[in-house]
Scaffold this motif. Structure first.
Motif, PDB file in Angstrom:
ATOM      1  N   ASP A 253       0.827  -1.208   0.000  1.00 35.89           N
ATOM      2  CA  ASP A 253       0.000   0.000   0.000  1.00 35.89           C
ATOM      3  C   ASP A 253       0.864   1.262   0.000  1.00 35.89           C
ATOM      4  O   ASP A 253       0.602   2.209  -0.744  1.00 35.89           O
ATOM      5  N   ALA A 254       1.909   1.267   0.807  1.00 40.14           N
ATOM      6  CA  ALA A 254       2.809   2.419   0.863  1.00 40.14           C
ATOM      7  C   ALA A 254       3.559   2.590  -0.457  1.00 40.14           C
ATOM      8  O   ALA A 254       3.741   3.708  -0.939  1.00 40.14           O
ATOM      9  N   SER A 255       3.980   1.492  -1.063  1.00 40.69           N
ATOM     10  CA  SER A 255       4.676   1.545  -2.358  1.00 40.69           C
ATOM     11  C   SER A 255       3.771   2.123  -3.431  1.00 40.69           C
ATOM     12  O   SER A 255       4.204   2.940  -4.254  1.00 40.69           O
ATOM     13  N   PHE A 256       2.521   1.697  -3.422  1.00 40.91           N
ATOM     14  CA  PHE A 256       1.539   2.210  -4.378  1.00 40.91           C
ATOM     15  C   PHE A 256       1.362   3.719  -4.203  1.00 40.91           C
ATOM     16  O   PHE A 256       1.336   4.477  -5.177  1.00 40.91           O
ATOM     17  N   ALA A 257       1.260   4.163  -2.957  1.00 42.15           N
ATOM     18  CA  ALA A 257       1.065   5.589  -2.682  1.00 42.15           C
ATOM     19  C   ALA A 257       2.257   6.413  -3.185  1.00 42.15           C
ATOM     20  O   ALA A 257       2.073   7.472  -3.799  1.00 42.15           O
ATOM     21  N   ILE A 258       3.457   5.928  -2.949  1.00 40.60           N
ATOM     22  CA  ILE A 258       4.659   6.643  -3.390  1.00 40.60           C
ATOM     23  C   ILE A 258       4.739   6.665  -4.912  1.00 40.60           C
ATOM     24  O   ILE A 258       4.976   7.708  -5.529  1.00 40.60           O
ATOM     25  N   HIS A 259       4.532   5.518  -5.537  1.00 41.09           N
ATOM     26  CA  HIS A 259       4.636   5.414  -6.998  1.00 41.09           C
ATOM     27  C   HIS A 259       3.537   6.231  -7.680  1.00 41.09           C
ATOM     28  O   HIS A 259       3.772   6.824  -8.736  1.00 41.09           O
TER      29      HIS A 259
ATOM     30  N   VAL B 257      12.502  -6.385   2.353  1.00 46.28           N
ATOM     31  CA  VAL B 257      12.059  -5.695   1.141  1.00 46.28           C
ATOM     32  C   VAL B 257      13.304  -5.357   0.329  1.00 46.28           C
ATOM     33  O   VAL B 257      14.195  -4.662   0.814  1.00 46.28           O
ATOM     34  N   GLU B 258      13.353  -5.886  -0.869  1.00 46.68           N
ATOM     35  CA  GLU B 258      14.450  -5.604  -1.801  1.00 46.68           C
ATOM     36  C   GLU B 258      13.903  -4.670  -2.869  1.00 46.68           C
ATOM     37  O   GLU B 258      12.912  -4.984  -3.534  1.00 46.68           O
TER      38      GLU B 258
ATOM     39  N   VAL C  61      16.228   6.839  -3.463  1.00 45.98           N
ATOM     40  CA  VAL C  61      15.153   7.790  -3.163  1.00 45.98           C
ATOM     41  C   VAL C  61      13.903   7.020  -2.721  1.00 45.98           C
ATOM     42  O   VAL C  61      13.277   7.348  -1.705  1.00 45.98           O
ATOM     43  N   TYR C  62      13.545   5.992  -3.481  1.00 45.98           N
ATOM     44  CA  TYR C  62      12.372   5.191  -3.114  1.00 45.98           C
ATOM     45  C   TYR C  62      12.580   4.518  -1.757  1.00 45.98           C
ATOM     46  O   TYR C  62      11.647   4.405  -0.962  1.00 45.98           O
ATOM     47  N   GLU C  63      13.801   4.093  -1.474  1.00 49.25           N
ATOM     48  CA  GLU C  63      14.086   3.460  -0.188  1.00 49.25           C
ATOM     49  C   GLU C  63      13.834   4.420   0.971  1.00 49.25           C
ATOM     50  O   GLU C  63      13.195   4.064   1.959  1.00 49.25           O
ATOM     51  N   ILE C  64      14.342   5.627   0.852  1.00 46.97           N
ATOM     52  CA  ILE C  64      14.159   6.633   1.905  1.00 46.97           C
ATOM     53  C   ILE C  64      12.672   6.929   2.110  1.00 46.97           C
ATOM     54  O   ILE C  64      12.185   6.985   3.242  1.00 46.97           O
ATOM     55  N   LEU C  65      11.963   7.121   1.002  1.00 49.05           N
ATOM     56  CA  LEU C  65      10.541   7.460   1.095  1.00 49.05           C
ATOM     57  C   LEU C  65       9.710   6.309   1.657  1.00 49.05           C
ATOM     58  O   LEU C  65       8.824   6.524   2.487  1.00 49.05           O
ATOM     59  N   LEU C  66      10.006   5.085   1.217  1.00 50.15           N
ATOM     60  CA  LEU C  66       9.249   3.936   1.706  1.00 50.15           C
ATOM     61  C   LEU C  66       9.531   3.708   3.190  1.00 50.15           C
ATOM     62  O   LEU C  66       8.603   3.443   3.961  1.00 50.15           O
ATOM     63  N   ALA C  67      10.776   3.826   3.599  1.00 48.75           N
ATOM     64  CA  ALA C  67      11.107   3.665   5.021  1.00 48.75           C
ATOM     65  C   ALA C  67      10.366   4.695   5.865  1.00 48.75           C
ATOM     66  O   ALA C  67       9.804   4.375   6.923  1.00 48.75           O
TER      67      ALA C  67
END
Length: 125
Positions: free
Chosen positions: A12-18, A76-77, A29-35
């Motif tokens: 759900d969080a990945s979907f929101a970021i993407h 999570v990779e 960048v995606y790692e920082i935001l997802l964390a």
């Protein structure tokens, strides 16, 4: 939380970021935001967690680093590439075996649609 409940939050969080940023940014960048997003949701997140391995009776500290470990249960990779390769899933499965964790998510933020870039990898779950 169970592994599956954690995975639901990660997806759900990945979907929101993407949805807001789309593909094209660096993996870091995606790692920082997802964390950050998962932390806001109350989950424990370890970034670039060093993992040691044992081989032939010897221990090797920091043999690899997991992008994210959520609640000490899910690895999570992250990728930000045009297309995933079979080796990416094999890599995550090896990480799961070495850490004795049961569930991993391989997320490629480089996909046009994030749903096409998410794979579950299980290790005895």
């Amino acid at each position: 939380m169970t592994e599956n409940e954690i995975a639901k939050e990660v997806v759900d969080a990945s979907f929101a970021i993407h949805s807001q940023l789309g593909p094209g940014l660096l993996e870091s960048v995606y790692e920082i935001l997802l964390a950050d997003e998962l932390g806001l949701r109350g989950l424990s997140v370890k970034q670039q967690e060093p993992i040691s391995i044992k081989f032939k009776g010897r221990e090797f500290a920091e043999a690899f680093r997991a992008d994210l470990i959520i609640n000490d249960k899910v690895i999570v990779e992250l990728k930000s590439v045009d297309a995933l390769k079979p080796v990416h899933k094999k890599q995550l499965l090896t990480y799961l075996r070495l850490t004795e964790l049961k569930l991993g998510l391989l997320i490629n933020f480089g996909e046009h649609l994030i749903k096409d870039g998410i794979s579950r990898v299980a290790n005895g779950l």
